[in-house]
Design a protein around this motif. Structure first.
Motif, mmCIF file in Angstrom:
data_model
loop_
_atom_site.group_PDB
_atom_site.id
_atom_site.type_symbol
_atom_site.label_atom_id
_atom_site.label_comp_id
_atom_site.label_asym_id
_atom_site.label_seq_id
_atom_site.Cartn_x
_atom_site.Cartn_y
_atom_site.Cartn_z
ATOM 1 N N ASN A 294 3.429 12.740 -0.904
ATOM 2 C CA ASN A 294 3.666 14.143 -0.572
ATOM 3 C C ASN A 294 3.176 14.491 0.831
ATOM 4 O O ASN A 294 2.642 15.573 1.064
ATOM 5 N N LEU A 295 3.347 13.565 1.784
ATOM 6 C CA LEU A 295 2.880 13.779 3.151
ATOM 7 C C LEU A 295 4.047 14.005 4.103
ATOM 8 O O LEU A 295 5.193 13.614 3.829
ATOM 9 N N ASP A 296 3.742 14.611 5.245
ATOM 10 C CA ASP A 296 4.719 14.766 6.315
ATOM 11 C C ASP A 296 5.236 13.388 6.742
ATOM 12 O O ASP A 296 4.482 12.405 6.776
ATOM 13 N N THR A 297 6.507 13.310 7.092
ATOM 14 C CA THR A 297 7.128 12.019 7.419
ATOM 15 C C THR A 297 6.445 11.341 8.599
ATOM 16 O O THR A 297 6.156 10.137 8.564
ATOM 17 N N ALA A 298 6.163 12.096 9.659
ATOM 18 C CA ALA A 298 5.529 11.506 10.838
ATOM 19 C C ALA A 298 4.121 11.005 10.509
ATOM 20 O O ALA A 298 3.701 9.936 10.974
ATOM 21 N N LEU A 299 3.394 11.773 9.699
ATOM 22 C CA LEU A 299 2.048 11.354 9.321
ATOM 23 C C LEU A 299 2.105 10.111 8.430
ATOM 24 O O LEU A 299 1.301 9.189 8.583
ATOM 25 N N THR A 300 3.077 10.065 7.521
ATOM 26 C CA THR A 300 3.233 8.888 6.653
ATOM 27 C C THR A 300 3.490 7.640 7.481
ATOM 28 O O THR A 300 2.897 6.581 7.240
ATOM 29 N N GLN A 301 4.336 7.769 8.489
ATOM 30 C CA GLN A 301 4.660 6.617 9.332
ATOM 31 C C GLN A 301 3.434 6.149 10.126
ATOM 32 O O GLN A 301 3.126 4.956 10.175
ATOM 33 N N ALA A 302 2.712 7.125 10.731
ATOM 34 C CA ALA A 302 1.544 6.764 11.534
ATOM 35 C C ALA A 302 0.445 6.153 10.670
ATOM 36 O O ALA A 302 -0.165 5.140 11.033
ATOM 37 N N LEU A 303 0.199 6.756 9.508
ATOM 38 C CA LEU A 303 -0.811 6.217 8.603
ATOM 39 C C LEU A 303 -0.414 4.832 8.105
ATOM 40 O O LEU A 303 -1.252 3.921 8.018
ATOM 41 N N GLY A 304 0.856 4.673 7.792
ATOM 42 C CA GLY A 304 1.336 3.387 7.310
ATOM 43 C C GLY A 304 1.093 2.277 8.319
ATOM 44 O O GLY A 304 0.661 1.173 7.965
ATOM 45 N N GLU A 305 1.335 2.576 9.594
ATOM 46 C CA GLU A 305 1.127 1.572 10.634
ATOM 47 C C GLU A 305 -0.346 1.185 10.736
ATOM 48 O O GLU A 305 -0.689 -0.001 10.853
ATOM 49 N N ARG A 306 -1.255 2.181 10.684
ATOM 50 C CA ARG A 306 -2.681 1.894 10.777
ATOM 51 C C ARG A 306 -3.171 1.112 9.556
ATOM 52 O O ARG A 306 -3.993 0.200 9.671
ATOM 53 N N LEU A 307 -2.666 1.473 8.386
ATOM 54 C CA LEU A 307 -3.116 0.807 7.162
ATOM 55 C C LEU A 307 -2.589 -0.623 7.073
ATOM 56 O O LEU A 307 -3.274 -1.517 6.561
ATOM 57 N N LEU A 308 -1.387 -0.854 7.596
ATOM 58 C CA LEU A 308 -0.862 -2.211 7.625
ATOM 59 C C LEU A 308 -1.693 -3.104 8.537
ATOM 60 O O LEU A 308 -1.834 -4.307 8.291
ATOM 61 N N GLU A 309 -2.269 -2.505 9.595
ATOM 62 C CA GLU A 309 -3.150 -3.270 10.474
ATOM 63 C C GLU A 309 -4.383 -3.765 9.720
ATOM 64 O O GLU A 309 -4.988 -4.773 10.097
ATOM 65 N N LEU A 310 -4.772 -3.037 8.657
ATOM 66 C CA LEU A 310 -5.903 -3.448 7.825
ATOM 67 C C LEU A 310 -5.457 -4.351 6.684
ATOM 68 O O LEU A 310 -6.247 -4.636 5.771
ATOM 69 N N ASP A 311 -4.201 -4.785 6.734
ATOM 70 C CA ASP A 311 -3.630 -5.665 5.706
ATOM 71 C C ASP A 311 -3.607 -4.989 4.340
ATOM 72 O O ASP A 311 -3.849 -5.620 3.305
ATOM 73 N N LEU A 312 -3.294 -3.708 4.330
ATOM 74 C CA LEU A 312 -3.160 -2.977 3.070
ATOM 75 C C LEU A 312 -1.683 -2.727 2.784
ATOM 76 O O LEU A 312 -0.916 -2.348 3.675
ATOM 77 N N GLU A 313 -1.299 -2.913 1.550
ATOM 78 C CA GLU A 313 0.065 -2.589 1.133
ATOM 79 C C GLU A 313 0.184 -1.075 0.958
ATOM 80 O O GLU A 313 -0.736 -0.424 0.456
ATOM 81 N N ILE A 314 1.291 -0.501 1.359
ATOM 82 C CA ILE A 314 1.531 0.933 1.208
ATOM 83 C C ILE A 314 2.281 1.167 -0.097
ATOM 84 O O ILE A 314 3.352 0.587 -0.327
#
Length: 442
Positions: free
Chosen positions: A14-34
């Motif tokens: 339930n997040l804003d699309t731009a925020l979801t994309q930015a968060l997803g990129e940072r979390l993938l850097e930590l090797d976390l699955e979204i």
């Protein structure tokens, strides 16, 4: 992906699309699955699975699903929960933190500090908050001792006995009085606060017991008094041992007869109230000093609660700091900054002599000082900056003090001008094992 895979995952919903994309990129850097979620059922299924590292949920979008309703006391999630909320509501911020969210971030806001705050929560690995029952609205804690005291306060609330709460200044004595009142059958009645330690004798008596017109110089109109105002409810009485002996004796008479005589009055007034007293000193200390009337002692001794200082429940320091950070930021209508890890080190190394009250004041000062997207140590008061461990030089000084005192922790703490509790925290932080010290003494 198999749920038993070692790779961790992050829940986004339930997040804003731009925020979801930015968060997803940072979390993938930590090797976390979204793992995206769209409704409460999906969230509940994932939140209790092993491997979850964080859940970032959105709310306050009007017609969109509301993540606050997804929680609503129905899940004790084993991972940090962060709410990104579009409503800009202080009430929703408080509700989120009470439901178990670790953080409340206002939206819209710059994306970078939101991502930084989410990463902070993952890296710091906080234990989950235990959700308190709905009749414990004011106590925010994950400390087992505080939770046990809050549960005890809730239980005694239903027995209508008088109570006594002790603890250092700023530990939350008034919050416990509110908890007891709010969980009792008197909750529809008033909660009246009284601290007479700064009032002269005749004004103190009039303020507490009431007075009629002309009872003393300046009494130009009658006043019912705090006891009468608390009729049907609760009187929160601060530092009863500091009251004059005659006032204490009269208060005992009121509690015995359920009637109060105002100054200059001719007829007593019936009162039905409960007293929740509070003091910086434990009840047995007050009793031993003779400062508390025996009759008052026997009544207040029915239920006692001793609150631990903040330095003894360090797991609550990051929780409370973020709580106040986002409450102040919401109140002042700007985005809450992220927090550099070195800030947390300073917070955890400090003794907090003023307890939670000092912590809240520290947050306000830090927000006023910080002009950027991230809180840094220079935004903290000098005392906190000085308490933080300072790399290898700090470790060398600590080891030297321990060596000079033969491993005696109390003497080493005195040499380093800190408390024994702070010494132990610095030892843990700097990797000094007390068992490895030759001749180590308690």
């Amino acid at each position: 992906m198999d749920a038993n895979n070692d790779r961790g995952f992050a829940i986004l919903g339930n997040l804003d699309t731009a925020l979801t994309q930015a968060l997803g990129e940072r979390l993938l850097e930590l090797d976390l699955e979204i793992r995206p979620v769209r409704h409460a059922t999906e969230f509940h299924s994932l939140a209790t699975q092993p491997g979850g590292r964080i859940a970032v949920l959105g709310g306050g979008h009007g017609s969109d699903p509301d993540a606050l309703d997804w929680l609503d006391g129905r899940v004790d999630a084993r991972l940090p929960l962060v709410l990104v909320d579009a409503s800009d509501s202080k009430e929703r911020a408080v509700r989120a933190l009470r439901l178990g969210f670790k953080d409340y971030l206002a939206w819209p806001a710059p994306i970078a500090p939101i991502c930084a705050a989410v990463i902070d929560h993952i890296e710091q690995g906080h234990a989950p908050i235990r959700m308190l029952p709905r009749d414990m609205p004011s106590i925010l804690t994950s400390n087992p001792d505080m939770l046990a005291r809050a549960e005890y306060a809730r239980r005694i609330a239903g027995h209508d006995c008088h109570a006594f709460v002790t603890g250092e200044p700023g530990t939350g004595k008034e919050l416990f009085a509110e908890l007891i009142h709010g969980a009792s059958q008197r909750r529809a009645g008033p909660l009246i606060r009284f601290n007479g330690t700064t009032l002269p004798g005749h004004l103190l008596a009039g303020e507490l017991f009431g007075y009629e017109r002309g009872a003393f110089e300046g009494a130009i109109r009658p006043f019912p008094g705090r006891l009468a105002l608390a009729d049907g409810g609760t009187l929160f009485l601060e530092e009863p041992g500091e009251l004059p002996a005659a006032i204490q004796a009269e208060l005992v008479r009121v509690l015995e007869t359920h009637a109060v005589m105002p100054l200059g009055g001719e007829r007593p007034r019936r009162v039905d109230l409960r007293v929740v007293a509070a003091s910086r000193q434990p009840l047995d200390t007050l009793a031993g000093s003779g400062k508390l009337h025996p009759g008052l002692l026997s009544r207040l001794n029915a239920a006692t609660i001793e609150l631990p200082p903040l330095r003894e429940r360090t797991e609550d320091i990051p929780l409370l700091f973020r709580h106040f950070l986002h409450l102040h930021a919401t109140e002042w209508r700007h985005a809450a900054p992220g927090m550099d890890p070195s800030v947390l080190e300073a917070l955890m190394a400090y003794d907090w002599p003023g307890n939670v009250r000092e912590l809240r004041e520290t947050v306000a000062l830090a927000l006023q000082t910080c002009q950027g997207p991230r809180l840094l140590p220079q935004h903290l008061p000098k005392a906190l900056r000085q308490s933080a461990p300072q790399s290898t030089g700090e470790r060398a000084r600590l080891l030297a003090a321990l060596a000079a005192t033969g491993g005696n922790k109390s003497e080493a703490a005195a040499r380093l001008n800190c408390s024994r509790m702070t010494l132990y925290r610095r030892m843990r932080k700097l990797g000094v094992d007390p068992r490895s010290l030759p001749g180590s003494k308690a």
